[in-house]
Design an enzyme around this catalytic site. Structure first.
Site, mmCIF file in Angstrom:
data_model
loop_
_atom_site.group_PDB
_atom_site.id
_atom_site.type_symbol
_atom_site.label_atom_id
_atom_site.label_comp_id
_atom_site.label_asym_id
_atom_site.label_seq_id
_atom_site.Cartn_x
_atom_site.Cartn_y
_atom_site.Cartn_z
ATOM 1 N N ASP A 93 0.956 -1.730 0.128
ATOM 2 C CA ASP A 93 -0.371 0.313 0.031
ATOM 3 C C ASP A 93 0.832 1.153 0.233
ATOM 4 O O ASP A 93 1.043 1.546 0.890
ATOM 5 C CB ASP A 93 -1.057 0.421 0.727
ATOM 6 C CG ASP A 93 -2.334 1.160 1.181
ATOM 7 O OD1 ASP A 93 -2.231 1.410 -0.138
ATOM 8 O OD2 ASP A 93 -3.202 0.384 1.948
ATOM 9 N N ASP A 94 1.048 2.167 -0.937
ATOM 10 C CA ASP A 94 1.781 3.048 -1.359
ATOM 11 C C ASP A 94 3.260 3.090 -1.133
ATOM 12 O O ASP A 94 3.952 3.979 -1.058
ATOM 13 C CB ASP A 94 1.021 4.470 0.099
ATOM 14 C CG ASP A 94 -0.737 4.705 -0.341
ATOM 15 O OD1 ASP A 94 -0.799 4.679 -1.188
ATOM 16 O OD2 ASP A 94 -1.047 5.943 0.741
ATOM 17 N N CYS A 146 -5.900 4.500 -4.034
ATOM 18 C CA CYS A 146 -6.334 2.470 -3.879
ATOM 19 C C CYS A 146 -7.519 2.194 -4.587
ATOM 20 O O CYS A 146 -6.946 1.249 -4.713
ATOM 21 C CB CYS A 146 -6.047 2.775 -2.442
ATOM 22 S SG CYS A 146 -6.440 1.800 -1.194
ATOM 23 N N LYS A 163 -6.400 -5.353 3.098
ATOM 24 C CA LYS A 163 -7.272 -4.179 3.463
ATOM 25 C C LYS A 163 -8.287 -4.537 1.603
ATOM 26 O O LYS A 163 -7.633 -4.930 0.851
ATOM 27 C CB LYS A 163 -6.272 -3.235 2.810
ATOM 28 C CG LYS A 163 -6.953 -1.848 2.067
ATOM 29 C CD LYS A 163 -5.915 -0.568 1.515
ATOM 30 C CE LYS A 163 -6.443 0.310 1.640
ATOM 31 N NZ LYS A 163 -5.364 1.524 1.480
ATOM 32 N N HIS A 216 -11.532 -2.295 0.723
ATOM 33 C CA HIS A 216 -11.224 -1.218 0.136
ATOM 34 C C HIS A 216 -12.140 -0.611 -1.150
ATOM 35 O O HIS A 216 -11.947 0.016 -2.268
ATOM 36 C CB HIS A 216 -10.222 -0.054 -0.287
ATOM 37 C CG HIS A 216 -10.326 1.175 -0.095
ATOM 38 N ND1 HIS A 216 -9.234 1.646 0.286
ATOM 39 C CD2 HIS A 216 -11.046 1.664 0.627
ATOM 40 C CE1 HIS A 216 -9.650 3.046 0.758
ATOM 41 N NE2 HIS A 216 -10.649 3.468 0.516
ATOM 42 N N HIS A 256 0.695 2.617 4.228
ATOM 43 C CA HIS A 256 -0.082 3.438 4.516
ATOM 44 C C HIS A 256 0.224 3.921 5.125
ATOM 45 O O HIS A 256 1.040 3.476 6.988
ATOM 46 C CB HIS A 256 -1.422 3.425 4.105
ATOM 47 C CG HIS A 256 -2.740 4.275 3.788
ATOM 48 N ND1 HIS A 256 -3.246 4.602 4.741
ATOM 49 C CD2 HIS A 256 -2.984 4.460 2.494
ATOM 50 C CE1 HIS A 256 -4.279 5.689 3.787
ATOM 51 N NE2 HIS A 256 -3.945 5.232 2.400
ATOM 52 N N ASP A 301 0.161 -0.365 -5.182
ATOM 53 C CA ASP A 301 -1.466 0.223 -5.660
ATOM 54 C C ASP A 301 -1.191 1.284 -5.811
ATOM 55 O O ASP A 301 -1.836 1.730 -6.637
ATOM 56 C CB ASP A 301 -2.182 -0.225 -4.624
ATOM 57 C CG ASP A 301 -2.574 1.175 -3.267
ATOM 58 O OD1 ASP A 301 -0.485 1.356 -3.333
ATOM 59 O OD2 ASP A 301 -3.030 1.653 -2.860
#
Ligand SMILES: *[C@@H]1O[C@H](CO)[C@@H](O)[C@H](O)[C@H]1NC(C)=O
Ligand SMILES: *[C@@H]1O[C@H](CO)[C@@H](O)[C@H](O)[C@H]1NC(C)=O
Ligand SMILES: *[C@@H]1O[C@H](CO)[C@@H](O)[C@H](O)[C@H]1NC(C)=O
Ligand SMILES: *[C@@H]1O[C@H](CO)[C@@H](O)[C@H](O)[C@H]1NC(C)=O
Ligand SMILES: CC(=O)N[C@H]1CO[C@H](CO)[C@@H](O)[C@@H]1O
Length: 478
Positions: free
Chosen positions: A36-37, A74, A128, A130, A215, A273
């Site tokens: 993530d990120d 995301c 996650k 989302h 994240h 992502d």
């Protein structure tokens, strides 16, 4: 493009099944890992200051993907992974899904694990989601996963697992309220290992691992932060610690796969992502911009593949791949075929043997909502951005994270044309000097815009309030 993709796909399968000397002719296990990120400049193979020994080794033993594109934030990227469609055709192109809004991927889109189940796979997800949760039908175990351990939203605290006033942690459908004070990465990794240990080796396994790291919020056990005592900026030090925690967790997962005897028949796909979030000390240098922007820093993702079934390894692959391609690629590796209408094309031969990518163009995003219209496409070596490109803009070196560069610089709304082959860092806007190319690209963007689906973006709904649901973000209000 689809016809070519189907031909390549058939070729790819032949390569898989014709490989000599294999004990088990069974379908490959698939480990689909999403960070993530994680920024372009936040992995060891791009930046020696970053300590990711596990990922570095996997990347170098496998194939580093140097032109693997994702969406700018995301929810859109996860839409692409799970549906194989560009988010602007699904309605999830506008930023991310928020906990208070009744937003979800419409039910007529089939998710990747649903297809894999038809092919005999066990399907598990840890991490996650989302992609919507206001009704049970939108949640992971109703969209193809045999099990789900993780959270519906984004941005939760790594220790309390609370976001926006509600607990967000589930084991399948049950709220988990026993983990307060425990760092998420540890118990998520434990669950991943547990699934692997219990998995029967004769059943193909699809493990989708969308990690919480790296994240926001910037939280990490001290021992990871301490790896970077030489880094002055505290936020950057924490962010890098979170990267190393991610690396260790993936080391534990790969170790478990080896111990369980699954590893030799496992295809690993690793991708971020979206680009690093510069505001929280993520970094994409030398690329321009980052997360929430359509610049390359937000959309050209770190990625690699690894596995004994790869015919050609230990090199950097420069073929064009987009997030929507993983659905048909994974399906092809599993012996299936994707729907013709899908935006994604199988890249199985690209990753197995370095064949030319069947993809020559893609849509970065098209969104008519926020803050003004935006659209961006790539065709061949050229990239067009029209409207809002997003902020922070610029080329931000880790050494310059705290300065005013973060919010100043070039205007974020305009028209840009780049030749990414000559100018991968987007320094030279060709919009004025190549008017014919500009017109051609604008016409192409308009053509794509014809299939835009309105963004799913209703007003916040008070029924969502966790107070109505025992303190946890819960399905049941849409
Ligand atoms: C789902 O329905 C929407 C709205 O009718 C449509 O735009 C979209 O193409 C459909 N998607 C699929 C995969 O059938
Ligand atoms: C990885 O496994 C080791 C050994 O069990 C454990 O001590 C460590 O906490 C694990 N790390 C993560 C990030 O889960
Ligand atoms: C850091 O920022 C300063 C001032 O904006 C600039 O002159 C310098 O080149 C930047 N350093 C790097 C490595 O980008
Ligand atoms: C990766 O892409 C960049 C262009 O953005 C290029 O300069 C570089 O040579 C590529 N790396 C390899 C190893 O091919
Ligand atoms: C996954 C799988 O089928 N594993 C089998 C591979 O073959 C060996 C012996 O040939 C078996 O022991 C494994 O169970």
């Amino acid at each position: 493009m689809l016809r070519i993709a189907l031909m390549l796909l058939a070729g790819g399968l032949a390569l898989v099944s014709a490989q000599p000397g294999r004990e088990n002719a069974t379908k490959p296990h698939i480990l689909f890992i999403v960070a993530d990120d994680l920024g372009w400049n936040d992995v060891g193979w791009h930046n020696p200051d970053v300590k990711t020994p596990v990922l570095d080794q996997l990347a170098h033993e496998g194939v580093i993907l140097n032109q693997s594109y994702v969406n700018y934030v995301c929810t859109p990227s996860r839409t692409a992974f799970m549906t194989g469609y560009f988010p602007y055709r699904v309605g999830s192109q506008h930023l991310v899904f928020f906990p208070q809004q009744a937003q979800a991927i419409p039910s007529n889109f089939t998710f990747l694990p649903e297809k894999l189940k038809e092919l005999g796979y066990a399907t598990h997800m840890v991490g996650k989601w989302h992609l919507g949760f206001c009704n049970w039908k939108y949640t992971p175990t109703y969209r193809g996963f045999d099990s789900f351990y993780g959270y519906y939203n984004a941005d939760e605290d790594y220790y309390t697992h609370v976001v926006a006033g509600g607990l967000d942690l589930r084991d399948d459908k049950e709220v988990v309220n026993t983990k307060n004070g425990q760092y998420g990465t540890y118990f998520f990794a434990d669950r991943m290992v547990d699934i692997i240990e219990k998995h029967p080796a004769d059943t193909p396994l699809f493990l989708y691992l969308p990690f919480q790291n790296v994240h926001e919020p910037l939280e990490v056990p001290k021992r990871f932060e301490n790896i970077y005592m030489n880094v002055q900026n505290e936020n950057r030090r924490k962010l890098l610690g979170m990267v190393s925690a991610l690396d260790e967790a993936i080391g534990n997962v790969t170790m478990a796969m080896k111990t369980a005897g699954l590893w030799d028949n496992t295809l690993v796909i690793f991708t971020t992502d979206n680009g690093g979030w510069i505001v929280a000390s993520g970094n994409n240098y030398p690329l321009r911009g980052g997360k929430v922007t359509l610049w390359e820093g937000g959309t050209r993702g770190v990625a690699f593949v690894h596995g004994k079934m790869l015919q050609k390894t230990g090199y950097t692959n420069n073929e064009l791949i987009h997030a929507v391609d993983w659905f048909p690629t994974i399906l092809a590796a599993a012996g299936g075929t994707a729907d013709d209408a899908m935006d994604g094309v199988s890249q199985l031969d690209t990753i197995l043997s370095g064949q030319p990518s069947p993809r020559t163009e893609f849509v970065y995003n098209i969104d008519d909502v926020f803050p003004t219209k935006q659209g961006a496409i790539r065709v061949g070596d050229y990239k067009l951005i029209e409207g809002t490109a997003g902020k922070p803009d610029g080329w931000i070196h880790p050494a310059n994270l705290t300065d005013s560069q973060l919010d100043s610089g070039d205007p974020t709304t305009g028209t840009w044309l780049f030749n990414l082959k000559d100018d991968p860092t987007e320094h030279h806007n060709l919009a004025d000097t190549m008017p014919d190319k500009l017109k051609e690209m604008q016409a192409k963007l308009e053509q794509y815009r014809g299939s835009l689906v309105p963004a799913i973006n209703p007003l916040p709904d008070p029924k969502s309030n966790p107070k109505n649901w025992g303190g946890a973000w819960s399905p049941g209000w849409c």
